[in-house]
Design an enzyme around this catalytic site. Structure first.
Site, PDB file in Angstrom:
ATOM      1  N   HIS A 110      -9.235  -3.793  -1.818  1.00 60.20           N
ATOM      2  CA  HIS A 110      -8.115  -3.006  -0.897  1.00 60.20           C
ATOM      3  C   HIS A 110      -8.363  -1.517  -1.054  1.00 60.20           C
ATOM      4  O   HIS A 110      -8.564  -0.983  -0.065  1.00 60.20           O
ATOM      5  CB  HIS A 110      -6.808  -3.229  -1.782  1.00 60.20           C
ATOM      6  CG  HIS A 110      -5.577  -2.173  -1.104  1.00 60.20           C
ATOM      7  ND1 HIS A 110      -4.631  -3.013  -0.383  1.00 60.20           N
ATOM      8  CD2 HIS A 110      -5.613  -1.241  -0.919  1.00 60.20           C
ATOM      9  CE1 HIS A 110      -4.010  -2.114  -0.039  1.00 60.20           C
ATOM     10  NE2 HIS A 110      -4.142  -0.899  -0.272  1.00 60.20           N
ATOM     11  N   GLU A 111      -8.637  -0.987  -2.212  1.00 58.01           N
ATOM     12  CA  GLU A 111      -9.040   0.527  -2.360  1.00 58.01           C
ATOM     13  C   GLU A 111     -10.438   1.000  -1.512  1.00 58.01           C
ATOM     14  O   GLU A 111     -10.558   1.854  -0.848  1.00 58.01           O
ATOM     15  CB  GLU A 111      -9.253   0.987  -3.781  1.00 58.01           C
ATOM     16  CG  GLU A 111      -8.055   0.662  -4.652  1.00 58.01           C
ATOM     17  CD  GLU A 111      -6.761   1.400  -3.937  1.00 58.01           C
ATOM     18  OE1 GLU A 111      -6.611   2.193  -3.020  1.00 58.01           O
ATOM     19  OE2 GLU A 111      -5.694   0.701  -3.965  1.00 58.01           O
ATOM     20  N   CYS A 168       1.025  -1.323  -0.078  1.00 58.12           N
ATOM     21  CA  CYS A 168      -0.037  -0.219  -0.010  1.00 58.12           C
ATOM     22  C   CYS A 168       0.944   1.224   0.092  1.00 58.12           C
ATOM     23  O   CYS A 168       1.995   1.408   0.761  1.00 58.12           O
ATOM     24  CB  CYS A 168      -0.863  -0.105   1.284  1.00 58.12           C
ATOM     25  SG  CYS A 168      -1.823   1.393   1.311  1.00 58.12           S
ATOM     26  N   HIS A 187     -10.124   1.551   2.119  1.00 59.87           N
ATOM     27  CA  HIS A 187      -9.606   2.742   2.639  1.00 59.87           C
ATOM     28  C   HIS A 187     -10.691   3.561   2.649  1.00 59.87           C
ATOM     29  O   HIS A 187     -10.746   4.428   3.736  1.00 59.87           O
ATOM     30  CB  HIS A 187      -8.710   3.343   1.435  1.00 59.87           C
ATOM     31  CG  HIS A 187      -7.324   2.863   1.410  1.00 59.87           C
ATOM     32  ND1 HIS A 187      -6.409   3.163   2.521  1.00 59.87           N
ATOM     33  CD2 HIS A 187      -6.686   2.198   0.307  1.00 59.87           C
ATOM     34  CE1 HIS A 187      -5.220   2.629   2.207  1.00 59.87           C
ATOM     35  NE2 HIS A 187      -5.292   2.196   0.523  1.00 59.87           N
TER      36      HIS A 187
HETATM   37 NI    NI Z   1      -3.647   1.062  -0.020  1.00 67.04          NI
END
Ligand code: NI
Length: 192
Positions: free
Chosen positions: A142-143, A100, A146
């Protein structure tokens, strides 16, 4: 356009939940997306969330080209996804190494849904709906994490599967030089 600095883990702003975008066709949204594109390109990432450059809105960007080292990964066009929703298809999960841009120099083995449907809006406010598998599905998950203040280290299930790239390579866990860029996983995955 300006390349923005990427917040790093430990900054409390990365732990906040981002707000939905309610206004489209605004200069502010266009400028945000341009800054995200420039920042992601400069950092050689394959994904970025707005909150990583300090803007807590539900906007993610991802995309990557063909990588001959990872022929199994189909390229994904640069995609802006706003107010995204993810729905798993089936129950299968697989683990792969992730990095990341907010956790530079490190990798961790993270389980994710193998197949998903994701929906959201593009920069014009038009609907996007796609099915995704494997690496594509992983980047999107993953995004989107966030946007809920979740960084991948909190998804790691085995604590010995996390560390600095050099040390993991020296220990034979990661193939040397096999990682295309940060904010990505390699495809050295295993089923879980
Ligand atoms: Ni990331």
């Amino acid at each position: 356009m300006p390349v923005r600095s990427v917040l790093r883990m430990g900054d409390p702003r990365l732990l906040q939940a981002s707000a939905r975008v309610t206004q489209f066709h605004t200069p502010e949204l266009s400028a945000l997306i341009r800054d995200m594109e420039d920042t992601m390109r400069a950092e050689r990432g394959s994904g970025l969330a707005a909150v990583q450059i300090g803007v807590p809105l539900r906007v993610v960007l991802f995309g990557y080209g063909f990588n001959p080292r990872f022929p199994a990964c189909d390229p994904v066009p640069m995609t802006v996804l706003i107010n995204p929703q993810i729905e798993p298809i089936g129950t299968e999960r697989e683990s792969a190494w992730e990095g990341c841009l907010s956790v530079p120099g490190m990798r961790g083995l993270v389980p994710r849904h193998t197949h998903i449907v994701y929906r959201g809006l593009d920069a014009e406010g038009k609907t996007i709906q796609r099915e995704a598998s494997g690496y594509h599905a992983r980047v999107v998950q993953h995004e989107c994490d966030h946007l809920d203040g979740i960084l991948y280290p909190s998804r790691i299930e085995e604590r010995d599967q996390f560390g600095f790239v050099g040390e993991l390579e020296a220990a034979g866990r990661l193939a040397t030089g096999a990682l295309p860029c940060d904010d990505t996983a390699n495809t050295d995955s295993r089923r879980s």
